[in-house]
Design a protein around this motif. Structure first.
Motif, mmCIF file in Angstrom:
data_model
loop_
_atom_site.group_PDB
_atom_site.id
_atom_site.type_symbol
_atom_site.label_atom_id
_atom_site.label_comp_id
_atom_site.label_asym_id
_atom_site.label_seq_id
_atom_site.Cartn_x
_atom_site.Cartn_y
_atom_site.Cartn_z
ATOM 1 N N ASP A 67 0.839 -1.202 0.000
ATOM 2 C CA ASP A 67 0.000 0.000 0.000
ATOM 3 C C ASP A 67 0.874 1.253 0.000
ATOM 4 O O ASP A 67 0.612 2.208 -0.742
ATOM 5 C CB ASP A 67 -0.909 0.024 1.233
ATOM 6 C CG ASP A 67 -1.957 -1.070 1.223
ATOM 7 O OD1 ASP A 67 -2.353 -1.489 0.118
ATOM 8 O OD2 ASP A 67 -2.377 -1.505 2.311
ATOM 9 N N ILE A 68 1.890 1.242 0.847
ATOM 10 C CA ILE A 68 2.773 2.403 0.965
ATOM 11 C C ILE A 68 3.552 2.607 -0.331
ATOM 12 O O ILE A 68 3.645 3.727 -0.848
ATOM 13 C CB ILE A 68 3.743 2.214 2.149
ATOM 14 C CG1 ILE A 68 2.962 2.135 3.462
ATOM 15 C CG2 ILE A 68 4.763 3.356 2.206
ATOM 16 C CD1 ILE A 68 3.797 1.730 4.654
ATOM 17 N N ASP A 80 5.332 8.752 7.176
ATOM 18 C CA ASP A 80 4.204 9.683 7.124
ATOM 19 C C ASP A 80 3.065 9.109 6.288
ATOM 20 O O ASP A 80 1.887 9.226 6.642
ATOM 21 C CB ASP A 80 4.651 11.014 6.503
ATOM 22 C CG ASP A 80 5.621 11.768 7.393
ATOM 23 O OD1 ASP A 80 5.987 11.225 8.452
ATOM 24 O OD2 ASP A 80 5.998 12.895 7.035
ATOM 25 N N THR A 81 3.423 8.487 5.164
ATOM 26 C CA THR A 81 2.418 7.928 4.267
ATOM 27 C C THR A 81 1.639 6.812 4.936
ATOM 28 O O THR A 81 0.419 6.687 4.751
ATOM 29 C CB THR A 81 3.096 7.404 2.979
ATOM 30 O OG1 THR A 81 3.743 8.484 2.321
ATOM 31 C CG2 THR A 81 2.082 6.777 2.042
ATOM 32 N N LEU A 120 -2.382 6.815 5.266
ATOM 33 C CA LEU A 120 -3.204 5.735 4.719
ATOM 34 C C LEU A 120 -4.011 5.044 5.814
ATOM 35 O O LEU A 120 -5.149 4.615 5.582
ATOM 36 C CB LEU A 120 -2.319 4.713 4.003
ATOM 37 C CG LEU A 120 -1.679 5.178 2.695
ATOM 38 C CD1 LEU A 120 -0.745 4.100 2.158
ATOM 39 C CD2 LEU A 120 -2.731 5.519 1.660
ATOM 40 N N THR A 121 -3.442 4.930 7.012
ATOM 41 C CA THR A 121 -4.169 4.319 8.127
ATOM 42 C C THR A 121 -5.409 5.137 8.465
ATOM 43 O O THR A 121 -6.514 4.592 8.610
ATOM 44 C CB THR A 121 -3.257 4.219 9.367
ATOM 45 O OG1 THR A 121 -2.105 3.428 9.049
ATOM 46 C CG2 THR A 121 -3.993 3.572 10.525
ATOM 47 N N ILE A 122 -5.242 6.443 8.588
ATOM 48 C CA ILE A 122 -6.381 7.327 8.870
ATOM 49 C C ILE A 122 -7.424 7.208 7.768
ATOM 50 O O ILE A 122 -8.627 7.116 8.021
ATOM 51 C CB ILE A 122 -5.905 8.787 9.008
ATOM 52 C CG1 ILE A 122 -4.993 8.930 10.229
ATOM 53 C CG2 ILE A 122 -7.090 9.736 9.129
ATOM 54 C CD1 ILE A 122 -4.302 10.274 10.318
ATOM 55 N N GLN A 153 -11.379 8.627 -5.314
ATOM 56 C CA GLN A 153 -10.934 9.986 -5.010
ATOM 57 C C GLN A 153 -11.952 10.723 -4.146
ATOM 58 O O GLN A 153 -11.589 11.411 -3.189
ATOM 59 C CB GLN A 153 -10.684 10.763 -6.303
ATOM 60 C CG GLN A 153 -9.480 10.255 -7.088
ATOM 61 C CD GLN A 153 -9.233 11.085 -8.336
ATOM 62 O OE1 GLN A 153 -9.995 11.985 -8.654
ATOM 63 N NE2 GLN A 153 -8.172 10.753 -9.049
ATOM 64 N N LEU A 154 -13.231 10.586 -4.489
ATOM 65 C CA LEU A 154 -14.265 11.283 -3.725
ATOM 66 C C LEU A 154 -14.386 10.734 -2.313
ATOM 67 O O LEU A 154 -14.599 11.486 -1.351
ATOM 68 C CB LEU A 154 -15.607 11.191 -4.454
ATOM 69 C CG LEU A 154 -15.695 11.931 -5.794
ATOM 70 C CD1 LEU A 154 -17.066 11.727 -6.422
ATOM 71 C CD2 LEU A 154 -15.413 13.416 -5.614
ATOM 72 N N VAL A 155 -14.267 9.420 -2.179
ATOM 73 C CA VAL A 155 -14.313 8.802 -0.844
ATOM 74 C C VAL A 155 -13.127 9.295 -0.011
ATOM 75 O O VAL A 155 -13.283 9.614 1.177
ATOM 76 C CB VAL A 155 -14.300 7.265 -0.961
ATOM 77 C CG1 VAL A 155 -14.009 6.623 0.390
ATOM 78 C CG2 VAL A 155 -15.642 6.765 -1.485
ATOM 79 N N ALA A 156 -11.954 9.346 -0.620
ATOM 80 C CA ALA A 156 -10.766 9.812 0.095
ATOM 81 C C ALA A 156 -10.922 11.261 0.533
ATOM 82 O O ALA A 156 -10.531 11.642 1.642
ATOM 83 C CB ALA A 156 -9.531 9.661 -0.789
#
Length: 392
Positions: free
Chosen positions: A162-163, A197-198, A202-204, A342-345
């Motif tokens: 993921d990272i 940091d990434t 991504l966790t949040i 993108q919208l969900v993020a």
């Protein structure tokens, strides 16, 4: 006056002088300590402001490049926003202390340096480090621990894949790996710190995405408003021969019209070091990549057509268009999932600040460096009872 009385008088005078010297030294040392404390407080405040501005500037640039890599300059930010800025403003600062005393092992009165015979102990160094950055660093650790506990409670995991995928997206927007690495260096970041940091970002995002609601209508509206930038713009491939004077360019153009080999002449006479060894080939490029005069002339050509002499700020060019790609606008179905993501993020980002405030308010936190920042819903007076358990 006998010798004994004279000696006693001298001893008394010496003792008085010694006391005066000790008093003067203690007084000066006390004043110096007061000044040092004031200077340290001022330095801490300025350093904290500088670090926050510096880290936010770095993160803003990286967030912008991440969006550019997705081929949509007007797209919503991919889960990066206020909470990303809040966390990264601290994470971008190197962790310079260990908040377990003594920090170096052994007793705190061990000497780590001397100045003109005066010892500087581990305890003194530790106290200075805490003053300089301990509060911010401890807040960083507390924030990370809260996020880790929430991730564990929600069965959220961020993998190395993921990272790496997110980092690749950021890298893609830079012209080269060298440019990407130079940007990191400019903001005093490393690839490892960016990955750290990434991972938190991504966790949040993963925690909050289930709380979002994105409708098909919203996806369609976004596609309609941005479909021109969602696809691939028109591109051409061209080669050129660059020389310093108009006379040289005219002579080369005449040679080409008589059947001269464009690539061979470029290798021999072009002064562009980036393309001459490739026969002048510049590869594919879209509008906006070249200076205006060059772009206008190149895009106006037909495939395999050679231009007249074109003057730019770099010199005199002869351009040959070798291939072209028409602009491609993807269909709604081709982009639907990407837009939804993108919208969900973006919606998760909008929820993040309130979420962080909420989980902090519910947590039992004891902060001995900043007691006013401690959160303890149970109002317990026992620090051991209020400390949050460490994430496994």
């Amino acid at each position: 006056m006998d010798n004994k009385e004279s000696q006693s008088k001298k001893d008394a005078e010496n003792e008085l002088t010694a006391k005066e010297e000790r008093y003067t030294f203690d007084e000066n040392e006390g004043q110096q300590d007061n000044l040092s404390d004031q200077d340290a407080a001022i330095e801490e405040e300025l350093q904290q402001e500088s670090n926050e501005e510096h880290a936010e500037a770095a993160n803003e640039e990286l967030r912008a490049t991440s969006l550019s890599a997705e081929g949509n300059n007007q797209a919503p930010r991919s889960g990066n926003g206020k909470i990303w800025a809040i966390v990264s403003a601290v994470l971008a600062i190197a962790l310079i202390i260990v908040l377990i005393k003594p920090p170096f092992g052994g007793s705190g009165d061990e000497t780590v340096a001397t100045v003109n015979g005066v010892n500087i102990t581990q305890d003194r160094l530790y106290d200075e480090l805490v003053t300089a950055g301990g509060k911010a660093t401890l807040e960083n650790v507390i924030t990370q621990e809260l996020i880790n506990q929430e991730a564990k409670a929600n069965n959220i995991e961020v993998s190395d894949a993921d990272i790496d995928s997110e980092i690749a997206l950021i890298k893609k927007s830079f012209g080269s790996d060298e440019e990407f690495e130079a940007t990191l260096a400019q903001y005093q970041m490393t690839l490892e710190s960016l990955k750290k940091d990434t991972k938190i970002n991504l966790t949040i995002r993963k925690i909050l995405e289930p709380k979002t609601e994105v409708t098909d209508e919203e996806i369609q509206q976004f596609y309609d408003a941005n479909k021109g930038t969602l696809g691939t713009p028109e591109e051409i491939q061209a080669s050129h021969i660059l020389v310093a004077t108009k006379e040289e360019a005219d002579a080369i153009l005449a040679e080409l019209k008589q059947g001269g080999d464009f690539a061979a002449i470029a290798k021999e006479k072009s002064i562009d070091p980036g393309s001459k060894d490739k026969g002048g080939d510049l590869g594919f490029f879209g509008k906006g990549a070249m200076v205006a005069e060059f772009e206008t002339a190149a895009f106006a050509l037909k495939v395999n057509e050679i231009s007249a002499v074109v003057q730019t700020e770099n010199g005199f060019h002869i351009i040959k268009k070798t291939a072209e790609k028409a602009a491609v606008i993807p269909t709604f179905e081709e982009k639907k999932e990407e837009i939804k993501k993108q919208l969900v993020a973006t919606e998760a980002n909008e929820l993040s600040e309130a979420w962080m405030t909420e989980i902090r308010a519910k947590a039992k936190i004891t902060n001995t460096l900043s007691p006013e920042a401690s959160a303890d819903p149970a109002a317990s007076t026992d620090p051991a009872a209020t400390e949050a358990p460490a994430a496994q």
